[in-house]
Design a protein around this motif. Structure first.
Motif, short mmCIF file in Angstrom:
data_model
loop_
_atom_site.label_atom_id
_atom_site.label_comp_id
_atom_site.label_asym_id
_atom_site.label_seq_id
_atom_site.Cartn_x
_atom_site.Cartn_y
_atom_site.Cartn_z
N UNK A 1 -68.37 -51.68 26.00
CA UNK A 1 -67.44 -50.65 26.08
C UNK A 1 -67.74 -49.52 25.21
N UNK A 2 -68.27 -49.72 24.05
CA UNK A 2 -68.55 -48.69 23.13
C UNK A 2 -70.06 -48.38 23.13
N UNK A 3 -70.86 -49.49 22.87
CA UNK A 3 -72.43 -49.27 22.62
C UNK A 3 -73.05 -48.90 23.80
N UNK A 4 -73.97 -48.05 23.85
CA UNK A 4 -74.67 -47.61 25.18
C UNK A 4 -75.51 -48.67 25.57
N UNK A 5 -76.37 -49.12 24.71
CA UNK A 5 -77.45 -50.37 25.02
C UNK A 5 -77.89 -50.94 23.75
#
Length: 436
Positions: free
Chosen positions: A177-181
């Protein structure tokens, strides 16, 4: 002047409040009225816990704010608007505190709490050691030299810390939910490594950790050849586990543990490596590992008649798979029932098939729905508990109540593995009462 904790029942907050109390500071706190297991340690110390009210904020207090709170909370609003009150978010104050000690940050996707707990048990045999564990336990002895702290990567919170030493257990994408990839996730760990001052101890078998750039000396541990510390001749079973530890290719120690499971093996080996790097005698490390008794909500075993109830914080597919595997190693031949309550919608949606694959390694799957206050992170998150049920053949949906406990009782005898970062342990307690 008091140190007031807003959201004191949070796992890290409760541990930090205990530490400040041990440092002879006046500590107060507030939170919801519902019982949370972390309040036990606070109550043992006599730390007062109230509900949220702006009147609890006093001039010249220091307020430490839980990471899930903002100015919609009346106490947070009162604190930030009072010019005499110093305010810190949890990780900000912790970053400030660790500068007073020789600090050891334990980071990684999995195993942070257990590893911190082991170090908090073993290192005091070398020098007085304080610790902060993500199970609500914290302690700081009078003459502490070392301070071991669990350091979570969620929203890059661990970048508030500049530790002397770092022990990093592994890297696997989480907090989607926070880190893009994965690149974004790795960037956070690289930034954390860049802030370490003296030495890093890393799990050398990890696909990502050896590829980071380290500004300080690095020591590796693992099961594969080429690591500075390597576990060999591994045996696991109802007795626990034992293995030999090689150091630079030569047998250094024989280690016996009461716990089972590959995660615990890795965590114990990492602790051995760090303690040895710090100059601790081998025999003292071995004895410390042997006498470790575990921490709250991490593979906590309760045997009731011919059934076994295991409580664990596992909330990621990999952790769930490991817990079920550990239960089978500890209790071979017994029926294993996996019980899981999801915490974040985004995590379940992203790892839906992985969750199902892990849970289906058990003989029976039992699910509980999301907490009532769980929020969908955005409009793209559409997953429901039914989606997971559909992927787990013959799975059962239960609640946390007496009726559900009765359903579980009918499945006995079995090894019940309760897994969640939420309150599934309350269902375990209800079942335990019925089985006795």
């Amino acid at each position: 002047m008091a140190y007031h904790f807003i959201g004191i029942k949070g796992t890290g907050m409760a541990a930090l409040a205990s530490i400040l109390y041990d440092e002879h500071k006046e500590v107060t706190g507030s939170d919801i009225e519902k019982y949370i297991f972390t309040q036990d340690e606070l109550e043992k110390r006599g730390i007062p816990i109230t509900t949220f009210d702006a009147s609890h904020i006093h001039d010249h207090d220091t307020c430490i704010i839980g990471l899930s709170f903002d100015e919609t909370n009346p106490e947070v609003k009162a604190a930030v608007q009072n010019p005499t009150v110093k305010t810190y978010y949890y990780n900000e104050y912790l970053g400030k505190l660790l500068e007073s000690y020789t600090s050891i940050s334990v980071a990684g996707t999995h195993g942070k709490s257990t590893t911190t707990g082991i170090l908090g048990h073993v290192l005091p045999q070398l020098l007085p050691t304080g610790y902060l564990i993500g199970d609500g336990h914290g302690h700081m002895p009078e003459d502490a030299k070392y301070f071991v702290l669990e350091s979570c990567e969620f929203q890059r919170h661990f970048l508030a810390y500049h530790p002397d030493y770092a022990l990093i257990t592994n890297i696997e994408l989480d907090h989607v939910d926070y880190y893009k990839d994965m690149d974004d996730y790795l960037d956070a760990f690289q930034s954390f490594v860049n802030q370490t001052k003296k030495h890093c101890v890393i799990f050398g078998d990890d696909p990502y950790l050896p590829k980071l750039s380290y500004p300080v000396p690095v020591t590796t541990y693992g099961l594969q050849e080429g690591n500075d510390y390597q576990a060999v001749n591994i045996e696991q079973g109802p007795f626990g586990m034992h293995f030999d530890c090689l150091y630079q290719g030569q047998v250094l120690a024989h280690i016996e543990l009461s716990e089972v499971g590959d995660p615990f093996l890795q965590d114990a080996l990492g602790c051995f490596a760090l303690c040895h790097v710090l100059g601790m005698p081998v025999n003292d490390i071995v004895e410390g590992l042997k006498t470790y008794q575990g921490i709250a909500r991490r593979f906590v075993i309760e045997e009731v008649k011919d059934s076994v109830l295991i409580d664990d914080y596992a909330h990621h597919p990999t952790a769930i798979r490991y817990m079920i595997d550990s239960a089978r190693k500890k209790y071979p031949g017994k029926k294993v029932i996996a019980l899981y309550k999801p915490d974040r919608y985004s995590r379940l949606q992203y790892f839906l098939q992985d969750f199902a694959d892990s849970l289906n390694t058990a003989d029976q799957v039992v699910l509980c729905d999301f907490p009532k206050n769980a929020q969908r992170e955005d409009e793209s998150i559409t997953v429901t508990i039914q989606d997971l049920l559909d992927l787990c053949p013959n799975s059962v949906l239960l609640d946390i109540d007496e009726k559900s406990a009765e359903v579980l009782k009918e499945m006995a005898p079995a090894v019940y593995v309760f897994m969640s970062s939420k309150d599934i342990y309350l269902l375990k307690d209800k079942l335990a009462s019925l089985l006795k």
